[in-house]
Design a protein around this motif. Structure first.
Motif, short mmCIF file in Angstrom:
data_model
loop_
_atom_site.label_atom_id
_atom_site.label_comp_id
_atom_site.label_asym_id
_atom_site.label_seq_id
_atom_site.Cartn_x
_atom_site.Cartn_y
_atom_site.Cartn_z
N TYR A 31 0.83 -1.20 0.00
CA TYR A 31 0.00 0.00 0.00
C TYR A 31 0.87 1.25 0.00
CZ TYR A 31 -2.65 3.80 2.17
OH TYR A 31 -3.18 5.03 2.47
N SER A 32 0.59 2.19 -0.92
CA SER A 32 1.25 3.49 -1.02
C SER A 32 2.74 3.29 -1.29
CB SER A 32 0.98 4.29 0.26
OG SER A 32 1.41 5.62 0.11
N PHE A 33 3.61 3.74 -0.42
CA PHE A 33 5.04 3.46 -0.54
C PHE A 33 5.26 1.96 -0.71
CE2 PHE A 33 8.91 2.15 1.69
CZ PHE A 33 9.89 2.96 1.13
N GLY A 34 4.53 1.17 0.07
CA GLY A 34 4.63 -0.28 0.00
C GLY A 34 4.16 -0.84 -1.32
N GLY A 35 3.22 -0.16 -1.98
CA GLY A 35 2.79 -0.59 -3.30
C GLY A 35 3.91 -0.46 -4.30
N ALA A 36 4.64 0.66 -4.23
CA ALA A 36 5.80 0.84 -5.10
C ALA A 36 6.88 -0.17 -4.77
CB ALA A 36 6.33 2.26 -4.98
N VAL A 37 7.11 -0.42 -3.49
CA VAL A 37 8.09 -1.43 -3.06
C VAL A 37 7.73 -2.78 -3.65
CG1 VAL A 37 8.90 -2.76 -1.06
CG2 VAL A 37 8.84 -0.25 -0.95
#
Length: 198
Positions: free
Chosen positions: A95-101
Motif C-alpha cells: 500500500y502506497s510506498f509499499g505498493g511501489a516497493v
C-alpha cells in the motif's frame, strides 16, 4: 505468529494464518510516516486472504534507506516464505510506498513470485526506483487498486503501465487513505491474489 526474516537487515513480520498452501507478503506504507505491518488496510487484506485459506506475512522494513533497502526487505521476505516457511507459491501486496516497493521487488523476481497487487502505489521512490517502469516490465499477474480522488501520490503512471500490459486495474471512489473503505480494498485485492495463487 511473529517472524524474523532472515537476511542482512532487521526485518520483523507477523504471519497470519499459518495453514495455507500459499502466502502473500504485505508491504506497509512509508515507515517515516507511521507505516507499519499493523496498518489497517494491510490487516483487512490479510484477513480476507486468510478467509480464502491463504496466509499473509505482514512485514516491517529494516532501517530506513530511501527505498532501496525496503525493496531488498520485500525480496528477502519472498525468499523467507519459500525457503524457510516452505510455501510453493508467494504473492506480493503493498500500500502506497509499499505498493511501489511491491512492484519494484516483483520486477526483480522470477518464477518465485506468482502475482503482485499494489494499492495506491507511489509512481517513484527515487530517481532510480520507478514503480511505473517496474510495473510495465512484469510477467506475472499484476493488479493496481487506486483511489479516484487520490492527490497524495502520483499513481496514474503506474495505472497506465499496468493497463498497457493487460493487467487488472480497479478504481475506488476514495482518496489516498481509503477511510472507511478497508473492506472494499480487501474485496478487490484478495480475490485477485487468490485466483493467481490457488
Amino acid at each position: 505468529m511473529d517472524v524474523v526474516v532472515g537476511g542482512v537487515r532487521d526485518v520483523r513480520a507477523t504471519l497470519d494464518g499459518g495453514a495455507g498452501a500459499a502466502c502473500v507478503v504485505a508491504c506497509p506504507p512509508h515507515p517515516q510516516h507511521g507505516g507499519s505491518r499493523s496498518d489497517g488496510r494491510l490487516r483487512a487484506v490479510s484477513d480476507a486472504l486468510v478467509e480464502r485459506e491463504l496466509d499473509c506475512l505482514r512485514i516491517d522494513y529494516g532501517p530506513w534507506t530511501d527505498g532501496a533497502g525496503e525493496v531488498r526487505d520485500a525480496r528477502a521476505s519472498i525468499r523467507h516464505c519459500r525457503e524457510v516457511l516452505g510455501y510453493d507459491r508467494v504473492g506480493l501486496f503493498g500500500y502506497s510506498f509499499g505498493g511501489a516497493v511491491a512492484l519494484l521487488a516483483a520486477a526483480e523476481g522470477g518464477a518465485e513470485l506468482a502475482a503482485v497487487s499494489a494499492l495506491a502505489p507511489a509512481h517513484r521512490l527515487a530517481a532510480d526506483l520507478d514503480a511505473a517502469t517496474a510495473a510495465g516490465s512484469l510477467a506475472v499477474p499484476t493488479q493496481v487498486v487506486a483511489g479516484a480522488r487520490d492527490t497524495t501520490v502520483e499513481w496514474e503512471p503506474v495505472v497506465d503501465a499496468v493497463r498497457e500490459r493487460g493487467g487488472d486495474v480497479v478504481e475506488l471512489p476514495a482518496d489516498h487513505f481509503f477511510v472507511g473503505q478497508a473492506e472494499s480494498v480487501a474485496d478487490a485485492v484478495a480475490p485477485f491474489l487468490a485466483a493467481a495463487l490457488c
